[in-house]
Design a protein around this motif. Sequence first.
Motif, mmCIF file in Angstrom:
data_model
loop_
_atom_site.group_PDB
_atom_site.id
_atom_site.type_symbol
_atom_site.label_atom_id
_atom_site.label_comp_id
_atom_site.label_asym_id
_atom_site.label_seq_id
_atom_site.Cartn_x
_atom_site.Cartn_y
_atom_site.Cartn_z
ATOM 1 N N THR A 104 -6.476 8.009 -3.415
ATOM 2 C CA THR A 104 -5.646 7.216 -2.093
ATOM 3 C C THR A 104 -5.706 5.751 -2.454
ATOM 4 O OG1 THR A 104 -7.710 6.966 -0.896
ATOM 5 C CG2 THR A 104 -6.520 9.138 -0.646
ATOM 6 N N LYS A 105 -4.958 4.751 -1.811
ATOM 7 C CA LYS A 105 -4.993 3.404 -1.928
ATOM 8 C C LYS A 105 -6.103 2.930 -1.144
ATOM 9 C CE LYS A 105 0.027 3.015 -1.668
ATOM 10 N NZ LYS A 105 1.337 2.340 -0.982
ATOM 11 N N ALA A 106 -6.517 3.584 -0.173
ATOM 12 C CA ALA A 106 -7.738 3.024 0.480
ATOM 13 C C ALA A 106 -9.050 2.942 -0.223
ATOM 14 C CB ALA A 106 -7.796 3.889 1.893
ATOM 15 N N TYR A 153 -3.842 -1.985 -8.482
ATOM 16 C CA TYR A 153 -2.339 -1.898 -8.792
ATOM 17 C C TYR A 153 -1.951 -0.779 -8.192
ATOM 18 C CZ TYR A 153 1.445 -2.946 -11.954
ATOM 19 O OH TYR A 153 2.666 -3.531 -12.529
ATOM 20 N N ASP A 154 -1.126 -1.118 -7.194
ATOM 21 C CA ASP A 154 -0.494 0.044 -6.358
ATOM 22 C C ASP A 154 0.625 -0.254 -5.809
ATOM 23 O OD1 ASP A 154 -1.240 -1.101 -3.902
ATOM 24 O OD2 ASP A 154 -3.076 0.203 -3.882
ATOM 25 N N GLY A 155 1.344 0.505 -4.858
ATOM 26 C CA GLY A 155 2.701 -0.069 -4.353
ATOM 27 C C GLY A 155 2.510 -1.147 -3.354
ATOM 28 N N ASP A 156 1.453 -1.478 -2.745
ATOM 29 C CA ASP A 156 1.346 -2.316 -1.952
ATOM 30 C C ASP A 156 0.926 -3.800 -2.529
ATOM 31 O OD1 ASP A 156 1.710 -0.730 0.084
ATOM 32 O OD2 ASP A 156 -0.465 -0.287 0.523
ATOM 33 N N GLY A 160 -10.154 5.751 16.471
ATOM 34 C CA GLY A 160 -9.419 6.304 15.678
ATOM 35 C C GLY A 160 -9.517 6.090 14.281
ATOM 36 N N TYR A 161 -8.959 6.815 13.389
ATOM 37 C CA TYR A 161 -8.743 6.577 11.973
ATOM 38 C C TYR A 161 -7.994 7.377 11.368
ATOM 39 C CZ TYR A 161 -9.865 4.244 7.452
ATOM 40 O OH TYR A 161 -9.736 3.739 6.249
ATOM 41 N N ARG A 162 -6.702 7.223 10.723
ATOM 42 C CA ARG A 162 -6.007 8.331 10.226
ATOM 43 C C ARG A 162 -4.881 7.601 9.740
ATOM 44 N NH1 ARG A 162 -1.265 8.396 13.279
ATOM 45 N NH2 ARG A 162 -1.449 7.981 15.383
ATOM 46 N N SER A 163 -3.858 8.110 9.066
ATOM 47 C CA SER A 163 -2.738 7.488 8.279
ATOM 48 C C SER A 163 -1.700 7.349 9.740
ATOM 49 C CB SER A 163 -2.014 8.672 7.425
ATOM 50 O OG SER A 163 -1.641 9.763 7.945
ATOM 51 N N GLY A 164 -0.790 6.564 9.428
ATOM 52 C CA GLY A 164 -0.153 6.040 10.580
ATOM 53 C C GLY A 164 -0.637 4.760 11.053
ATOM 54 N N TYR A 165 -1.857 4.360 10.981
ATOM 55 C CA TYR A 165 -2.430 3.179 11.191
ATOM 56 C C TYR A 165 -1.897 2.210 10.199
ATOM 57 C CZ TYR A 165 -5.503 5.274 14.965
ATOM 58 O OH TYR A 165 -5.719 5.915 15.811
ATOM 59 N N THR A 166 -1.679 0.823 10.433
ATOM 60 C CA THR A 166 -1.477 0.114 9.289
ATOM 61 C C THR A 166 -2.653 -0.370 8.447
ATOM 62 O OG1 THR A 166 -1.819 -2.230 10.689
ATOM 63 C CG2 THR A 166 0.366 -1.201 10.880
ATOM 64 N N PRO A 167 -2.504 -0.740 7.310
ATOM 65 C CA PRO A 167 -3.729 -1.080 6.549
ATOM 66 C C PRO A 167 -4.576 -2.187 7.119
ATOM 67 C CG PRO A 167 -1.679 -1.033 4.964
ATOM 68 C CD PRO A 167 -1.186 -0.936 6.395
ATOM 69 N N ALA A 168 -4.142 -3.149 7.732
ATOM 70 C CA ALA A 168 -4.794 -4.223 8.503
ATOM 71 C C ALA A 168 -5.623 -3.482 9.601
ATOM 72 C CB ALA A 168 -3.991 -5.119 8.979
ATOM 73 N N GLU A 169 -4.968 -2.760 10.249
ATOM 74 C CA GLU A 169 -5.678 -2.037 11.583
ATOM 75 C C GLU A 169 -6.822 -1.220 10.883
ATOM 76 O OE1 GLU A 169 -2.230 -1.014 14.861
ATOM 77 O OE2 GLU A 169 -2.333 0.220 12.981
ATOM 78 N N ARG A 170 -6.693 -0.511 9.936
ATOM 79 C CA ARG A 170 -7.711 0.625 9.147
ATOM 80 C C ARG A 170 -8.975 -0.660 8.668
ATOM 81 N NH1 ARG A 170 -3.392 3.425 7.015
ATOM 82 N NH2 ARG A 170 -3.687 2.827 5.050
ATOM 83 N N ARG A 171 -8.410 -1.650 8.001
ATOM 84 C CA ARG A 171 -9.679 -2.469 7.504
ATOM 85 C C ARG A 171 -10.327 -3.066 8.845
ATOM 86 N NH1 ARG A 171 -6.969 -0.816 3.840
ATOM 87 N NH2 ARG A 171 -8.264 0.799 4.252
ATOM 88 N N GLN A 172 -9.634 -3.256 9.777
ATOM 89 C CA GLN A 172 -10.495 -4.065 10.834
ATOM 90 C C GLN A 172 -11.568 -2.805 11.598
ATOM 91 O OE1 GLN A 172 -8.074 -5.145 14.436
ATOM 92 N NE2 GLN A 172 -9.753 -6.525 14.963
#
Length: 904
Positions: A96-98, A123-126, A320-332
């Motif tokens: 996973t990217k995360a 090195y990924d799609g982001d 909560g923590y899941r896909s669908g949250y933005t990368p910034a939201e997950r990092r926070q």
Amino acid sequence: MDEQARVIHRRKIPARRAQYAKLPSDMSPELGACLGQMGISRLYSHQAQMFEAVRSGEDVVITTSTASGKTLSFLLPVLESLLEDPSGRAVFLYPTKALAADQLRALKPFLSCFQGRIEAGVYDGDTPAQERSRIRRCANLILTNADMLNTSFLPNHSSYGFDFIFSHLKFVVIDELHSYRGAFGSHLANLFRRLERICRYYQARPQFLCSSATIANPAQLASLICGRPFRVIDQDGSPAPEKEFIFLQPPPLSPASNGGRENPGLRMSAAGTAACLIPGLVREGRHFIAFAGSRRNVEVILREARDRMETVDMARRIAGYRSGYTPAERRQIERKMADGELSGLVSTNALELGIDIGALDTTVLAGYPGTCASFWQQTGRAGRRNGTASCVNYLILKSHPFDQYIAACPEWLFSGKSENAVVDRDNLLIQLAHIRAAAAELPLTLDDMALFPDLGEVIPVLLSQEELESLGGKFIWSGPAFPAGDYSLRNMDQVRFRLLEKDSGRQITEMDETQAYHEIYPGAVYLHEGVQYQVVSLEVEGRVALAGLSEGNYYTVPMGQTATHILRVQKEEEYARTYIRFGDIHVDERVELYKKLEFHSRQNLGYERLEQPLEKGYDTESVWLLMPREVVRAYQSLLRRDRNGNVTGGNCFEGMAYALKNAAMMVTMASGEDVNAVVSDNALIPDSNPDREVYLFIYDKYVGGLGYSEKISDFVPRILKQAAALVQGCSCRDGCPACVGDFTLDKEMVLWGLQSLMEERELPQGRSFPQGDFLLPCCGQTRSGLPLGEDEPPSRPGIPFRELPDRWQELCREAEQGRMAGAGFLKEAEAVETKGPDLILTVRTGFTAGWGMQEQNQRMLRRILLRLAVCPADFQLLIRESGEDGEETREKLRRRYEDVVRKK
């Protein structure tokens, strides 16, 4: 804890002391000094073992527990090598990217120590274009994923600086190896075949280093994916705190919460029980993760748990923590959890892989996650820090087969037995996809025969499609510019269906054809991110479904028929009272109707038939078992039928298949999307030959198979015992969805059938073998005297195989009315007969017979027969020439042709 939830098992695993080893005396002094700055003066024993193994040039897979320092185990020898030769390159693959981003953060202390000599990057799609350029140019430690290797690194190996990376590649590290199984693992194995070609071209031979959760076959999995033998390091030298495991059975639903109906088999959901448990954990000051099985359950548990909190401040202590949250939201969220601003998270398995969110002392699993590997990964998130004295892990059991098997046999989880991760690197369709990509990367040569076993069969196909040209003994790509973009690494079926919101046109999701036929048929209720939709249309040709918002109180389950046909037996053996056979079969899956089940209570609200059935046929691999005759006769006597002879209930064959499928999944790390189990058609239909052999098939739900069935064939004795234990140990009284798949099936009879495969058993008390013609319906009642159910699905009769010669015109009429391709051919048959398991059609000419026997046409004709008739599992369709007037007709055609040619 919810007071009504019942603790059914407690287990404490004592703390484990660390086993240390000194830093290697000949370790690079600067690397040793860097470890000293980080407070590391010695290694765990497994870390020292891996350091020496990698130094000696071995390919290594390490399978120690979570939080045991596996990252440091493979990082140290890589860093030492790169310090010695900074031009060397190492590529780290993450699922996973995360996880890749998290691992980069873990590398920062080393990057600070060796600033200017060790450069790293994700090195990924982001990754922005400028950062990508820096990584290709400067980074000697590249963190990426399989998708980027497939679509960026390999297709562009001679451009953008990738040529330098490949010519200096020293290490390829695969983290979380157990994640690569099934279709994903099979794709990765072929991706690495392409990688080997590119490395050979640049005269590089990197070492492969892998880390994995505990599985039964780590060396085999690593070897299948990487194509080399591996050394396994599995003696864990890390410390672990005392761990307590508490298994909870959710409380029964009260009649009030179940629409006034009392059913002891119905319980509160695992998600609802988790929501009851979480507020108490917050009050007690616990730091926890609650794992939910889906994105929807994350939101349900989070909402219901917050509703139970006494104050707003308490409610803010969970997230909560899941896909669908933005990368910034997950990092926070990750930062808040690590800093202690949050007490706990409700997460999907996105946090199973070890992203650092601080010290935890508790985990809550809202249902068994499906594999032992995932169970230990998820519970391993608690107690990761050395300062944690103890930790508690709650497993809330769902009303699912695996969960209730664990309720009956908790020792199974702690026995140390793990599942086998399965990949099939030689799947023909996957090979085809990657051979096309490989040809576009470098010309295909004789050396590639050693990499791709089916290359000799694939090249002629690509030549005929004008995607290859022969030049100087090599085959050069002449097809489209980017064949690596034609497929998904995580999927076998490249046909994609889109589900759109009917008013806005917004895409809700996409899926493959098999999923579409089972999830987005007209009338289906589809749940997505907590929102409920109902499908209003499905355009098969355009591969688009439309859906609108729905507030109904039910969900839908597709129903239909699955017909199987044995193509080839590859191996067979006798076991106990059955035969185990493995080989190739053809499967026709057909969705004809669906039932509506009320949420929570699962009350059947009725059936709806599809206007146009959905069907998919494909060849795959299967293991099948011969069923004892007394089991077949007894089960047939329990079948409930309507006045037309259609089966409407009492199908213990289905209960037996259900239990065996779930036991097989427990052995192979498979899911319900990977394998299926069915009984041959002749089990259910009255036939003049009641001694016809009946088989139970467990097959791969992928074209060509992915190796699950072959692995299952090696473990049939174990699977039979686990299936029997699953049914026998279930807490229900008469049968339920957790053990036999249905509240209406006879649990004792299903168990008797499973046991009868292993040894001869007497019928359960009060049962007797049927006498005479026990299959015939009798005025709406079965011989058991049970009335036909009111909720039974409408069904269609099938013509018994032995009656086909007499009812051939009836079959042809039905085929024509259904506009089935091939109906016209069948109508022209001059004679029809059955001989053993063979159906023999006689047609006028040899050409017509040969045309009908062509593989593609055979499949078309067989599809009609399997849909409208009940054929033996091993039946063959044979077409022969009558020989009458054939030569005379051909002579007339020759004369007519000459007349036409002369006129021209």
